[in-house]
Design a protein around this motif. Sequence first.
Motif, PDB file in Angstrom:
ATOM      1  N   LYS A 160      33.590   7.003  45.519  1.00 14.43           N
ATOM      2  CA  LYS A 160      34.531   6.902  47.890  1.00 14.43           C
ATOM      3  C   LYS A 160      33.328   7.286  48.711  1.00 14.43           C
ATOM      4  O   LYS A 160      33.441   6.688  49.915  1.00 14.43           O
ATOM      5  CB  LYS A 160      35.790   7.933  47.022  1.00 14.43           C
ATOM      6  N   SER A 174      32.059  -1.288  45.996  1.00 13.55           N
ATOM      7  CA  SER A 174      33.480  -1.380  45.816  1.00 13.55           C
ATOM      8  C   SER A 174      33.991  -1.594  44.605  1.00 13.55           C
ATOM      9  O   SER A 174      34.858  -1.285  44.344  1.00 13.55           O
ATOM     10  CB  SER A 174      33.907  -2.350  47.129  1.00 13.55           C
ATOM     11  N   SER A 175      33.057  -2.923  43.993  1.00 17.47           N
ATOM     12  CA  SER A 175      33.018  -2.917  42.699  1.00 17.47           C
ATOM     13  C   SER A 175      33.087  -1.515  42.003  1.00 17.47           C
ATOM     14  O   SER A 175      33.991  -1.892  40.662  1.00 17.47           O
ATOM     15  CB  SER A 175      31.735  -4.174  42.081  1.00 17.47           C
ATOM     16  N   HIS A 176      32.351  -0.765  42.092  1.00 15.64           N
ATOM     17  CA  HIS A 176      31.982  -0.176  41.286  1.00 15.64           C
ATOM     18  C   HIS A 176      33.519   1.405  41.329  1.00 15.64           C
ATOM     19  O   HIS A 176      33.319   1.579  40.119  1.00 15.64           O
ATOM     20  CB  HIS A 176      30.461   0.679  41.228  1.00 15.64           C
ATOM     21  N   TYR A 177      32.898   1.232  42.186  1.00 17.23           N
ATOM     22  CA  TYR A 177      34.697   2.173  42.464  1.00 17.23           C
ATOM     23  C   TYR A 177      35.994   2.315  42.569  1.00 17.23           C
ATOM     24  O   TYR A 177      36.250   2.643  41.587  1.00 17.23           O
ATOM     25  CB  TYR A 177      34.524   1.895  44.322  1.00 17.23           C
ATOM     26  N   THR A 178      35.913   0.714  41.684  1.00 10.69           N
ATOM     27  CA  THR A 178      37.120  -0.380  42.018  1.00 10.69           C
ATOM     28  C   THR A 178      36.562   0.313  40.584  1.00 10.69           C
ATOM     29  O   THR A 178      37.948   0.211  39.169  1.00 10.69           O
ATOM     30  CB  THR A 178      37.025  -1.741  41.854  1.00 10.69           C
ATOM     31  N   LYS A 179      35.987  -0.076  39.450  1.00  8.31           N
ATOM     32  CA  LYS A 179      36.034   0.551  37.924  1.00  8.31           C
ATOM     33  C   LYS A 179      36.457   1.864  37.541  1.00  8.31           C
ATOM     34  O   LYS A 179      36.891   2.517  36.715  1.00  8.31           O
ATOM     35  CB  LYS A 179      34.611   0.067  37.470  1.00  8.31           C
ATOM     36  N   SER A 199      34.240   9.243  40.623  1.00  8.09           N
ATOM     37  CA  SER A 199      34.515   8.994  42.055  1.00  8.09           C
ATOM     38  C   SER A 199      34.499   8.829  43.507  1.00  8.09           C
ATOM     39  O   SER A 199      34.608   8.198  43.610  1.00  8.09           O
ATOM     40  CB  SER A 199      36.436   8.875  41.234  1.00  8.09           C
ATOM     41  N   LYS A 247      43.129   5.563  36.108  1.00  7.22           N
ATOM     42  CA  LYS A 247      43.952   4.831  35.477  1.00  7.22           C
ATOM     43  C   LYS A 247      44.282   5.081  34.020  1.00  7.22           C
ATOM     44  O   LYS A 247      45.383   5.638  33.618  1.00  7.22           O
ATOM     45  CB  LYS A 247      44.193   3.329  36.183  1.00  7.22           C
ATOM     46  N   LYS A 296      38.036   4.328  39.540  1.00  4.68           N
ATOM     47  CA  LYS A 296      39.406   4.004  39.285  1.00  4.68           C
ATOM     48  C   LYS A 296      40.369   3.728  38.636  1.00  4.68           C
ATOM     49  O   LYS A 296      40.725   4.084  38.267  1.00  4.68           O
ATOM     50  CB  LYS A 296      40.291   3.525  40.863  1.00  4.68           C
ATOM     51  N   ASN A 297      40.038   2.696  38.069  1.00  2.00           N
ATOM     52  CA  ASN A 297      40.387   1.756  37.034  1.00  2.00           C
ATOM     53  C   ASN A 297      40.462   2.416  35.946  1.00  2.00           C
ATOM     54  O   ASN A 297      41.311   2.210  34.633  1.00  2.00           O
ATOM     55  CB  ASN A 297      40.374   0.285  35.855  1.00  2.00           C
ATOM     56  N   GLU A 298      39.364   2.390  35.321  1.00  2.06           N
ATOM     57  CA  GLU A 298      38.716   4.220  33.579  1.00  2.06           C
ATOM     58  C   GLU A 298      39.221   5.216  34.507  1.00  2.06           C
ATOM     59  O   GLU A 298      40.062   6.084  33.460  1.00  2.06           O
ATOM     60  CB  GLU A 298      37.598   4.603  34.092  1.00  2.06           C
TER      61      GLU A 298
END
Length: 81
Positions: free
Chosen positions: A21, A65-70, A17, A76, A72-74
């Motif tokens: 970022k 950005s897509s990878h960072y979102t994935k 993460s 969470k 962050k979702n993991e």
Amino acid sequence: MKRNLQELSDQELLKESKNAKYVLGIFIGVIIVMVISGAISTIKQGINVFTFLPVVFLGIAVSFSSHYTKVKNELKSRNIE
């Protein structure tokens, strides 16, 4: 991005993460600099390669950005942050 995010330990996921970022921030900074320099170059010399170069890097930034979102979702889903 090499392994499946579900296979990473909590510590590895936190490190991923931070790295994602950091890389995303660097890329956004580079794109901003390229847009500014492309605009200045276009004003001074007309349309050239620097006018369209940020568009190419924008696709790469979307991927980061897509990878960072994935990631962050993991995080969470594991209730780590």
